[in-house]
Write a protein that holds these residues in place. Structure first.
Motif, PDB file in Angstrom:
ATOM      1  N   TYR A   1      -4.754   0.177  -7.818  1.00 55.48           N
ATOM      2  CA  TYR A   1      -3.753  -0.622  -7.102  1.00 55.48           C
ATOM      3  C   TYR A   1      -4.166  -0.909  -5.658  1.00 55.48           C
ATOM      4  N   THR A   2      -4.765   0.086  -4.991  1.00 51.39           N
ATOM      5  CA  THR A   2      -5.189  -0.135  -3.605  1.00 51.39           C
ATOM      6  C   THR A   2      -6.252  -1.225  -3.545  1.00 51.39           C
ATOM      7  N   LEU A   3      -7.256  -1.089  -4.405  1.00 53.88           N
ATOM      8  CA  LEU A   3      -8.347  -2.054  -4.450  1.00 53.88           C
ATOM      9  C   LEU A   3      -7.816  -3.453  -4.767  1.00 53.88           C
TER      10      LEU A   3
ATOM     11  N   PRO B   1       4.497  -7.439 -14.282  1.00 52.35           N
ATOM     12  CA  PRO B   1       4.841  -7.216 -12.871  1.00 52.35           C
ATOM     13  C   PRO B   1       6.318  -7.505 -12.557  1.00 52.35           C
TER      14      PRO B   1
ATOM     15  N   PHE C   1       8.653  -8.246  -9.212  1.00 56.32           N
ATOM     16  CA  PHE C   1       8.483  -8.575  -7.792  1.00 56.32           C
ATOM     17  C   PHE C   1       9.716  -8.136  -7.011  1.00 56.32           C
TER      18      PHE C   1
ATOM     19  N   THR D   1       5.433  -2.193 -11.640  1.00 51.59           N
ATOM     20  CA  THR D   1       5.775  -2.461 -13.032  1.00 51.59           C
ATOM     21  C   THR D   1       6.911  -1.540 -13.463  1.00 51.59           C
TER      22      THR D   1
ATOM     23  N   ALA E   1      -3.570  -7.365 -14.133  1.00 52.22           N
ATOM     24  CA  ALA E   1      -2.494  -8.113 -14.779  1.00 52.22           C
ATOM     25  C   ALA E   1      -1.138  -7.548 -14.369  1.00 52.22           C
ATOM     26  N   GLU E   2      -1.055  -6.212 -14.237  1.00 50.84           N
ATOM     27  CA  GLU E   2       0.220  -5.590 -13.834  1.00 50.84           C
ATOM     28  C   GLU E   2       0.670  -6.077 -12.460  1.00 50.84           C
ATOM     29  N   LEU E   3      -0.302  -6.333 -11.590  1.00 51.08           N
ATOM     30  CA  LEU E   3       0.047  -6.794 -10.246  1.00 51.08           C
ATOM     31  C   LEU E   3       0.199  -8.312 -10.186  1.00 51.08           C
ATOM     32  N   GLY E   4       0.014  -8.982 -11.332  1.00 50.55           N
ATOM     33  CA  GLY E   4       0.214 -10.422 -11.387  1.00 50.55           C
ATOM     34  C   GLY E   4      -0.823 -11.222 -10.612  1.00 50.55           C
TER      35      GLY E   4
ATOM     36  N   LEU F   1       0.828  -1.203   0.000  1.00 59.21           N
ATOM     37  CA  LEU F   1       0.000   0.000   0.000  1.00 59.21           C
ATOM     38  C   LEU F   1       0.865   1.258   0.000  1.00 59.21           C
TER      39      LEU F   1
ATOM     40  N   VAL G   1       4.943  -5.535  -5.393  1.00 53.13           N
ATOM     41  CA  VAL G   1       4.848  -5.695  -6.848  1.00 53.13           C
ATOM     42  C   VAL G   1       4.711  -4.313  -7.485  1.00 53.13           C
TER      43      VAL G   1
ATOM     44  N   ASP H   1      -6.677   4.752 -10.732  1.00 46.32           N
ATOM     45  CA  ASP H   1      -5.694   3.878 -10.093  1.00 46.32           C
ATOM     46  C   ASP H   1      -6.384   2.870  -9.184  1.00 46.32           C
TER      47      ASP H   1
ATOM     48  N   LYS I   1      -6.535  -4.339 -16.566  1.00 46.17           N
ATOM     49  CA  LYS I   1      -5.145  -4.088 -16.984  1.00 46.17           C
ATOM     50  C   LYS I   1      -4.234  -4.027 -15.761  1.00 46.17           C
ATOM     51  N   GLN I   2      -4.679  -3.288 -14.749  1.00 45.47           N
ATOM     52  CA  GLN I   2      -3.851  -3.149 -13.555  1.00 45.47           C
ATOM     53  C   GLN I   2      -3.819  -4.454 -12.751  1.00 45.47           C
TER      54      GLN I   2
ATOM     55  N   THR J   1     -12.495   1.852   0.047  1.00 48.63           N
ATOM     56  CA  THR J   1     -12.132   2.578  -1.165  1.00 48.63           C
ATOM     57  C   THR J   1     -13.306   3.444  -1.648  1.00 48.63           C
TER      58      THR J   1
ATOM     59  N   SER K   1       4.653  -3.399 -18.938  1.00 47.68           N
ATOM     60  CA  SER K   1       3.720  -3.320 -17.827  1.00 47.68           C
ATOM     61  C   SER K   1       3.592  -4.663 -17.130  1.00 47.68           C
TER      62      SER K   1
ATOM     63  N   TYR L   1      -2.776   5.095 -17.617  1.00 46.30           N
ATOM     64  CA  TYR L   1      -4.216   5.232 -17.388  1.00 46.30           C
ATOM     65  C   TYR L   1      -4.873   5.516 -18.741  1.00 46.30           C
TER      66      TYR L   1
ATOM     67  N   ASN M   1       2.257   1.676  -3.459  1.00 49.15           N
ATOM     68  CA  ASN M   1       1.198   2.201  -4.342  1.00 49.15           C
ATOM     69  C   ASN M   1       1.000   3.686  -4.098  1.00 49.15           C
TER      70      ASN M   1
ATOM     71  N   LYS N   1      -6.066  -9.020  -3.362  1.00 50.64           N
ATOM     72  CA  LYS N   1      -5.048 -10.050  -3.224  1.00 50.64           C
ATOM     73  C   LYS N   1      -5.013 -10.540  -1.776  1.00 50.64           C
TER      74      LYS N   1
ATOM     75  N   THR O   1      -4.711  -4.560  -4.346  1.00 52.70           N
ATOM     76  CA  THR O   1      -3.878  -5.043  -3.248  1.00 52.70           C
ATOM     77  C   THR O   1      -4.765  -5.675  -2.181  1.00 52.70           C
TER      78      THR O   1
ATOM     79  N   THR P   1      -9.457  -0.502 -17.278  1.00 50.75           N
ATOM     80  CA  THR P   1      -8.306  -0.099 -16.462  1.00 50.75           C
ATOM     81  C   THR P   1      -8.115  -1.084 -15.317  1.00 50.75           C
TER      82      THR P   1
END
Lengths: 290, 376
Positions: B207-209, A129, A131, A138, B238-241, A7, A136, B205, B235-236, A260, A127, A211, A10, B214, B211, B232
């Protein structure tokens, strides 16, 4: 612990992007006292132009970036000399109305030309990942953070160390005295607005590769940029960077540990608290000039 | 003086056909979001409507007259939408209204349609309570969240073996409605909720959601969002695997979605009332005509627009009149076959009889995994 580290990572990345998005806004306000409500739309122009060059015409990413930066600089200079100059010295309300009108005009012109489909700028960075221990990220994001830092540093150097930068600061401190020592202040205003537009456009093209950009993106970008600038103090470079990082981290941690759903609201809560404690923002050294 | 005279004379030929045209057409009002954050989806809906219009007029229109659209931009804002509806009913005297995309905007227009006694048909607004308001002038030619959830919850839980589910939705009627209905239906079948989160429309973005997703240990995520946000998001992801399975509702099975998301869209499941790969003769003809006109495969909202105009014109033809009361009566007896199956309306104005499908996205193609007919 892993959750916290991810976090924070990010949040820092997001914060760097926020800082870059807000830099042009704080610059134009700090040096010109112009609250530019069309800042987000300049970001959109940068993103859409970057997309047109890299995707539609298939240009090299870096060449496109240079062209976007120059084009936005020229556009910013023209906006200042043709529009903002007409209301210069008449207080803040006319410039506010002018820039609000400009933002509506740009957003709808973009809608007319590009249409409603969201687009993404083609980027050479991967893009996939990476590690890094439990975190994680990119390659594309890492590179962008570095480019953000370089751009912020370069803009700061320009203003602090160069003759042009000194002339800009002199014009801001006392336009009359600056004119007396031979600085052509109308031009300095033009250059300042051009620099602000360039930074907005560069942010649009850079962030447009990770984005999506569409004609209506400008509203949310302006909103976040205003939060960052008010947090950090209008006109302060260090403030914009700190404000961006604070906002990014707060959003990430609030989103991660609470919800969120109201992440956008947390930025405004931060602004209210900051203004209660430090009415001129965290990093503003001076009291507001009349 | 001469100048003014020649100006008037010059303009006359321009005006005359317009006047003549106005008397010879059947006017139908369309309210969709054409600017603002939902503009993209509203435009694809209007594209579908325009395709239907072309086909109808090529066949000679209805009641011997051409059909004319009066299109207004409601921006999905209730106030703007009401203004547009009042203009269409008072000034343009439209026979029927189509709109207004977002459920909240449609809800705002419903009383206007009722007091003007003009039928209002939506192909999009899915908030369940719209058809429960007792408004006899309102018709919905699409599914509700509850109907969709009822059709698919069983497949998701039993066939795709989802035990721990994360629910994610955009923070509006559509997202919250989708999440709540699916959670209710899937929990009843034994799935446990490990996360439930909403986010604002236009968020860039995730990433928080992601994370959080995960960390939640979910084996599947249910996501209720539209094109921009959804592409989006994946896509993100996949970026975080992340390998968590994703099921979407919204405009996921569209060419634009898959193009924006790129390879990240592979393997994603979507529960949708329409996919361009549906195998019916009606759909194959529709897809071909749409591609010829717009150079892209139609999506959920293109089909919605296409269906709504056809349903309205079909009702006018059967009513043999443009009297709105008679058109309303005819709408109640609708038996229309669209690209995605048959449409009938019940006494509340809710359509049933059409087909909904579960698709899996594979290299830019929505492959139909399962299809269901929506029953009452």
């Amino acid at each position: 612990m892993d959750l916290l580290l991810q976090l924070v990572a990010n949040g820092l990345v997001l914060g760097a992007f926020y800082a870059l998005s807000a830099l042009g806004l704080t610059l134009v306000f700090g040096l010109m006292r112009v609250v530019n409500f069309a800042h987000g739309e300049l970001y959109v122009i940068g993103g859409l132009f970057g997309w047109a060059l890299t995707v539609v015409f298939g240009w090299n990413y870096f060449l496109a970036l240079v062209v976007v930066v120059i084009a936005l600089g020229i556009l910013g200079y023209l906006i200042d000399q043709v529009l903002v100059a007409r209301v210069r010295g008449q207080g803040e309300e006319p410039t506010i109305l002018l820039t609000i009108g400009l933002s509506i005009f740009i957003a709808n012109t973009a809608l007319l030309i590009v249409g409603t489909t969201p687009v993404t700028v083609a980027s050479p960075f991967a893009s996939k990942p990476l590690f890094l221990g439990p975190v994680v990220i990119t390659q594309a994001r890492l590179v962008l953070v570095v480019i953000c830092a370089v751009l912020i540093g370069a803009a700061n150097l320009l203003i602090q160390k160069t003759t042009l930068g000194r002339a800009m600061r002199a014009t801001f401190q006392d336009p009359m005295a600056a004119q007396l020592v031979g600085i052509r202040t109308p031009r300095i205003y033009g250059f300042t607005f051009a620099l602000g537009a360039t930074l907005a456009g560069a942010a649009g093209m850079l962030l447009g590769s990770i984005y999506v950009v569409e004609a209506s993106t400008g509203g949310i970008i302006s909103l976040k940029a205003f939060v960052v600038v008010i947090l950090g103090g209008m006109g302060s470079f260090a403030g914009a960077v700190a404000g961006g990082l604070i906002l990014g981290l707060t959003e990430a941690l609030w989103g991660g540990y609470v919800s969120t759903g109201y992440v956008d609201a947390i930025g405004f809560a931060l602004v209210i608290v900051t203004l209660l404690v430090r009415p001129y923002g965290l990093f503003s050294r001076r009291a507001e000039r009349a | 003086m001469y100048l003014r005279k020649s100006l008037v004379l010059g303009l006359l030929p321009l005006l005359l056909p317009a006047l003549a045209y106005a008397e010879d057409t059947v006017k139908i009002g369309v309210i969709q979001p054409l600017t603002g954050s939902v503009a993209y989806n509203g435009t694809t809906d209007v594209n579908g409507i325009k395709l239907a219009l072309g086909e109808i007029n090529a066949k000679g229109g209805v009641l011997g007259k051409k059909v004319e659209l009066v299109i207004e931009d409601g921006q999905c804002k209730p106030a703007n939408t009401v203004n547009a509806a009042e203009k269409l009913t008072q000034r343009d005297k439209v026979v029927a209204l189509i709109g207004a995309f977002c459920s909240s905007a449609t809800a705002a227009v419903m009383p206007v349609a009722q007091s003007a006694k003009v039928p209002l048909v939506t192909g999009v607004s899915s908030a369940a309570n719209l058809t429960e308001k007792g408004n006899t002038w309102f018709f919905r030619a699409t599914e509700t969240d509850a109907l969709l959830a009822k059709s698919f919850a069983k497949i998701l839980v039993n066939q795709l073996k989802l035990k721990k589910v994360a629910y994610i939705g955009v923070n509006d009627d559509f997202g919250r409605g989708g999440v709540e209905e699916f959670e209710k239906q899937m929990s009843a079948l034994g799935a446990t909720t490990v996360m439930k989160e909403y986010f604002e429309h236009g968020t860039s973005d995730y990433y928080t959601l992601l994370t959080k997703l995960k960390a939640s240990g979910a084996d599947g995520a249910f996501v209720a969002v539209e094109t921009q946000d959804g592409s989006t998001f994946v896509k993100q992801k996949a970026e975080l695997g992340l390998s968590t399975k994703v099921f979407g509702v919204g405009s996921w099975a569209t060419a634009d979605f898959m193009q924006l998301a790129g390879p990240a869209s592979n393997g994603i499941y979507a529960a949708v009332p329409y996919a361009s790969t549906m195998k019916t003769p009606k759909n194959e003809a529709f897809v071909k005509a749409y591609q010829d006109q717009y150079k892209v495969a139609p999506g959920k909202y293109s089909a919605a627009g296409y269906n709504t105009l056809n349903i309205v014109v079909d009702a006018i033809a059967r009513a043999q009149s443009t009297d709105s009361g008679k058109v309303r009566e005819a709408l109640l007896k609708t038996d229309y076959e669209g690209p995605n199956g048959h449409f009938h309306f019940d006494e509340k104005g809710q359509a049933t009889g059409f087909t909904v499908v579960l698709v899996q996205l594979e290299n830019g193609v929505p492959v139909v995994v399962e299809s269901n007919t929506v029953e009452k």
